[in-house]
Design a protein around this motif. Structure first.
Motif, PDB file in Angstrom:
ATOM      1  N   VAL A 118       0.846  -1.193   0.000  1.00  0.00           N
ATOM      2  CA  VAL A 118       0.000   0.000   0.000  1.00  0.00           C
ATOM      3  C   VAL A 118       0.890   1.255   0.000  1.00  0.00           C
ATOM      4  O   VAL A 118       1.829   1.363   0.766  1.00  0.00           O
ATOM      5  N   GLY A 119       0.602   2.151  -0.936  1.00  0.00           N
ATOM      6  CA  GLY A 119       1.372   3.386  -1.058  1.00  0.00           C
ATOM      7  C   GLY A 119       2.632   3.261  -1.877  1.00  0.00           C
ATOM      8  O   GLY A 119       3.275   4.259  -2.181  1.00  0.00           O
ATOM      9  N   HIS A 120       2.999   2.041  -2.243  1.00  0.00           N
ATOM     10  CA  HIS A 120       4.252   1.834  -2.966  1.00  0.00           C
ATOM     11  C   HIS A 120       4.050   1.150  -4.309  1.00  0.00           C
ATOM     12  O   HIS A 120       4.684   1.502  -5.284  1.00  0.00           O
ATOM     13  N   PHE A 121       3.189   0.139  -4.350  1.00  0.00           N
ATOM     14  CA  PHE A 121       2.894  -0.578  -5.583  1.00  0.00           C
ATOM     15  C   PHE A 121       1.604  -1.364  -5.375  1.00  0.00           C
ATOM     16  O   PHE A 121       1.069  -1.412  -4.277  1.00  0.00           O
ATOM     17  N   GLY A 122       1.120  -1.969  -6.400  1.00  0.00           N
ATOM     18  CA  GLY A 122      -0.084  -2.782  -6.280  1.00  0.00           C
ATOM     19  C   GLY A 122      -1.347  -1.948  -6.327  1.00  0.00           C
ATOM     20  O   GLY A 122      -1.331  -0.763  -6.693  1.00  0.00           O
ATOM     21  N   PRO A 123      -2.465  -2.560  -5.936  1.00  0.00           N
ATOM     22  CA  PRO A 123      -3.768  -1.906  -6.125  1.00  0.00           C
ATOM     23  C   PRO A 123      -3.997  -0.655  -5.275  1.00  0.00           C
ATOM     24  O   PRO A 123      -4.899   0.111  -5.559  1.00  0.00           O
ATOM     25  N   GLN A 135       2.463   9.876   3.654  1.00  0.00           N
ATOM     26  CA  GLN A 135       2.609  11.047   4.508  1.00  0.00           C
ATOM     27  C   GLN A 135       3.126  10.634   5.882  1.00  0.00           C
ATOM     28  O   GLN A 135       4.021  11.276   6.438  1.00  0.00           O
ATOM     29  N   ARG A 136       2.575   9.557   6.439  1.00  0.00           N
ATOM     30  CA  ARG A 136       3.034   9.075   7.756  1.00  0.00           C
ATOM     31  C   ARG A 136       4.501   8.662   7.707  1.00  0.00           C
ATOM     32  O   ARG A 136       5.257   8.907   8.650  1.00  0.00           O
ATOM     33  N   ILE A 137       4.892   8.017   6.609  1.00  0.00           N
ATOM     34  CA  ILE A 137       6.289   7.602   6.455  1.00  0.00           C
ATOM     35  C   ILE A 137       7.187   8.843   6.404  1.00  0.00           C
ATOM     36  O   ILE A 137       8.229   8.896   7.072  1.00  0.00           O
ATOM     37  N   GLY A 138       6.779   9.854   5.642  1.00  0.00           N
ATOM     38  CA  GLY A 138       7.546  11.091   5.573  1.00  0.00           C
ATOM     39  C   GLY A 138       7.686  11.748   6.939  1.00  0.00           C
ATOM     40  O   GLY A 138       8.776  12.216   7.310  1.00  0.00           O
ATOM     41  N   GLU A 139       6.603  11.799   7.707  1.00  0.00           N
ATOM     42  CA  GLU A 139       6.640  12.391   9.045  1.00  0.00           C
ATOM     43  C   GLU A 139       7.553  11.597   9.980  1.00  0.00           C
ATOM     44  O   GLU A 139       8.284  12.172  10.787  1.00  0.00           O
ATOM     45  N   PHE A 140       7.507  10.275   9.857  1.00  0.00           N
ATOM     46  CA  PHE A 140       8.362   9.417  10.682  1.00  0.00           C
ATOM     47  C   PHE A 140       9.832   9.702  10.385  1.00  0.00           C
ATOM     48  O   PHE A 140      10.634   9.907  11.300  1.00  0.00           O
ATOM     49  N   PHE A 141      10.186   9.730   9.098  1.00  0.00           N
ATOM     50  CA  PHE A 141      11.570  10.025   8.733  1.00  0.00           C
ATOM     51  C   PHE A 141      11.980  11.420   9.181  1.00  0.00           C
ATOM     52  O   PHE A 141      13.095  11.626   9.662  1.00  0.00           O
ATOM     53  N   GLU A 142      11.108  12.374   9.024  1.00  0.00           N
ATOM     54  CA  GLU A 142      11.397  13.747   9.438  1.00  0.00           C
ATOM     55  C   GLU A 142      11.680  13.799  10.945  1.00  0.00           C
ATOM     56  O   GLU A 142      12.624  14.481  11.406  1.00  0.00           O
ATOM     57  N   ARG A 143      10.896  13.075  11.712  1.00  0.00           N
ATOM     58  CA  ARG A 143      11.055  13.068  13.174  1.00  0.00           C
ATOM     59  C   ARG A 143      12.371  12.437  13.600  1.00  0.00           C
ATOM     60  O   ARG A 143      13.028  12.915  14.513  1.00  0.00           O
ATOM     61  N   TYR A 144      12.786  11.336  12.953  1.00  0.00           N
ATOM     62  CA  TYR A 144      13.945  10.596  13.441  1.00  0.00           C
ATOM     63  C   TYR A 144      15.226  10.826  12.628  1.00  0.00           C
ATOM     64  O   TYR A 144      16.307  10.465  13.097  1.00  0.00           O
TER      65      TYR A 144
END
Length: 146
Positions: A118-123, A135-144
């Motif tokens: 989900v969010g990367h490939f597939g349906p 967006q959550r992944i981006g926020e996680f990376f930004e935080r850490y």
């Protein structure tokens, strides 16, 4: 995550969204060293070698070092063959981080109805869920990582 027997969600997964249980078994078989490919994955003839191999290839069964794991973001859809693997891995990861700062937590995101990737490939790559997860992944990376 579990290359030996497969978790219940994987064993029950036979419909095509991204991967089926049979395809995941094929991948597991081909991750093993050539000399191991002649034996079924659950063969107990050489328990020590099989246990080591399982730890190396199946992170769900690995022995995690204590107190050095960084926070992680685990994401999975409820229509993913690796649902149980991801839930168990997120739990094991955080248990291994027992002495980490309390505000330095790993995260688990479960997307209702989403398939693997989900969010990367597939349906679900370009769906609302995919955008939300990215967006959550981006926020996680930004935080850490900033």
């Amino acid at each position: 995550y579990d290359l030996k027997e497969g978790t219940p969600s994987r064993q029950a997964f036979h419909r095509r969204l991204v991967f089926t249980n049979e395809e995941l078994s094929w991948f597991a078989q081909h991750l093993r060293p050539d000399h191991q490919n002649d034996k079924p994955i659950d063969n107990d003839d050489d328990e020590d070698e099989d246990a080591l191999l399982e730890d190396l290839l199946s992170p769900l069964h690995a022995k995690f070092p204590s107190n050095i794991l960084p926070p992680a973001l685990f994401s999975v859809g409820t229509a993913d063959a690796l649902l149980d693997d991801t839930l168990l891995m997120a739990q094991r990861w955080e248990e291994a981080r027992v002495n980490s700062p309390k505000d330095d937590k790993s995260e688990l995101v479960v997307m209702p109805g989403a398939a693997h990737g989900v969010g990367h490939f597939g349906p679900h790559e370009f769906t609302e869920q995919g955008s939300e997860l990215n967006q959550r992944i981006g926020e996680f990376f930004e935080r850490y990582l900033s």
